[in-house]
Enzyme design. Structure first.
Site, PDB file in Angstrom:
ATOM      1  N   ASN A 208      45.149 114.392  89.650  1.00 47.93           N
ATOM      2  CA  ASN A 208      46.246 113.480  89.343  1.00 47.93           C
ATOM      3  C   ASN A 208      45.761 112.364  88.426  1.00 47.93           C
ATOM      4  OD1 ASN A 208      45.085 111.417  90.956  1.00 47.93           O
ATOM      5  ND2 ASN A 208      46.228 112.074  92.759  1.00 47.93           N
ATOM      6  N   ALA A 209      46.684 111.532  88.005  1.00 48.27           N
ATOM      7  CA  ALA A 209      46.371 110.493  87.016  1.00 48.27           C
ATOM      8  C   ALA A 209      45.345 109.502  87.542  1.00 48.27           C
ATOM      9  CB  ALA A 209      47.654 109.773  86.611  1.00 48.27           C
ATOM     10  N   ASP A 279      50.188 120.087  96.525  1.00 52.12           N
ATOM     11  CA  ASP A 279      49.805 121.383  97.081  1.00 52.12           C
ATOM     12  C   ASP A 279      50.685 122.494  96.517  1.00 52.12           C
ATOM     13  OD1 ASP A 279      47.867 120.181  98.734  1.00 52.12           O
ATOM     14  OD2 ASP A 279      49.362 119.785 100.289  1.00 52.12           O
TER      15      ASP A 279
END
Length: 334
Positions: A208-209, A279
């Site tokens: 993620n970022a 997920d």
């Protein structure tokens, strides 16, 4: 929706995927908020129900199974009640639990969420209690996990690594996995929630970022920032196929050998809960790749699948039918 993407959604079924990672039992304890305690300024909840839901690396396993493929979870659990309940929760989704290694020296990771039901609104989480060990697994446990991996690899088209930093995915275990999977010609995908350096040479890597910014030690704000970061991660990790930085409502940035591109997320008006969206994202990305999707097509499918998840409370696994229906509601986005 294009006929090509429609065929790819159908193609998410029929694969065998090993999910190697830190599995969690998510326990939801829901009670009606009737009054404020006299002992402290907190609500007193009268128990309504308890729910056991597969979480952590068990959630992508449920997503793989719900999309019509075979999930083969490979993980460590404790010799405890939570471990038995987690086996039962997976079995309820018709998932084989042969790959779960029960060890005596650590607990099954358990996340207990306390939710208050008030009126007709969705239950609101008021507290969470985690039972876990983050210590690296023992050499004996690692050897047992690798033995189970050797049993499962001939059946699999991919190994999806889901890293919740729960002690299972030691550098030595990941290195041994890579050697075995490469020899077997199996696709390697990683949902790397930090510690990206362990996943050098994987086929597909997603973070993620926040994790990308922390790993690279730089701020990421604009599309240009994310493009440069994704390309740098692609090169630094020697990713073989696709490096993806997911950005929530801002979509995802994809880097591959041919260059970098931005893949937008669908329009979602009602976001109730982001739990489990990542997920679902990596499960769909991996299955789409096995189905023959190009990297940008796989990212598009994953973005839309996670867009469905955030409209539900708690872990939710969308079906292929739900994904097709969601596409039909957003014809201009495809």
């Amino acid at each position: 929706m294009s006929e090509r993407l429609r065929r790819l959604v159908s193609g998410l079924a029929g694969h065998r995927v090993i999910i190697l990672g830190d599995i969690i039992l998510d326990e939801y304890v829901i009670g009606d908020a009737r009054r404020i305690s006299r002992e402290a300024p907190i609500p007193v909840l009268e128990l309504r129900e308890r729910r056991d839901i597969p979480g952590g690396a068990a959630n992508p396993a449920v997503n793989v199974a719900t999309l019509g493929s075979m999930a083969l979870p490979l993980a460590i659990i404790g010799q405890d009640d939570a471990g038995q309940r987690l086996r039962a929760a997976l079995a309820a989704h018709q998932i084989d639990t042969h790959g779960l290694v029960a060890v005596p020296d650590r607990p099954t990771t358990l996340k207990t969420r306390i939710l208050a039901q008030m009126g007709l609104r969705f239950p609101q989480q008021v507290a969470r209690i985690d039972t876990l060990s983050r210590a690296p697994i023992s050499a004996v446990a690692e050897a047992e996990v690798l033995a189970r991996l050797d049993d499962l690899l001939p059946q699999a088209g991919a190994v999806l690594v889901s890293d919740y930093q729960g002690g299972l995915l030691t550098p030595s275990l990941v290195a041994a996995l890579q050697t075995r999977a490469t020899a077997a010609g199996v696709v390697l995908a990683a949902d790397a929630q930090g510690h990206l350096e362990k996943y050098v040479g994987f086929d597909l890597v997603k973070c993620n970022a926040d994790d990308a910014a922390e790993f690279l030690r730089r701020e990421l704000r604009s599309n240009e920032d994310f493009a440069a970061a994704a390309l740098l991660l692609f090169e630094r990790l020697a990713v073989r196929q696709a490096m993806v930085i997911t950005r929530g409502a801002d979509g995802a940035t994809l880097a591959q050998q041919s260059g970098v591109m931005h893949c937008p997320s669908p329009r979602v008006s009602d976001v109730f809960d982001t739990v489990g969206a990542g997920d679902t994202w990596i499960a769909v990305m991996t299955l789409a790749y096995l189905a023959g999707a190009a990297a940008d097509e796989a990212v598009t499918l994953a973005n839309y699948a996670s867009g469905i998840v955030v409209q539900h409370v708690g872990n939710y696994a969308p079906t292929r039918q739900a994904l097709l229906h969601f596409f039909e509601d957003e014809p201009d986005e495809i």
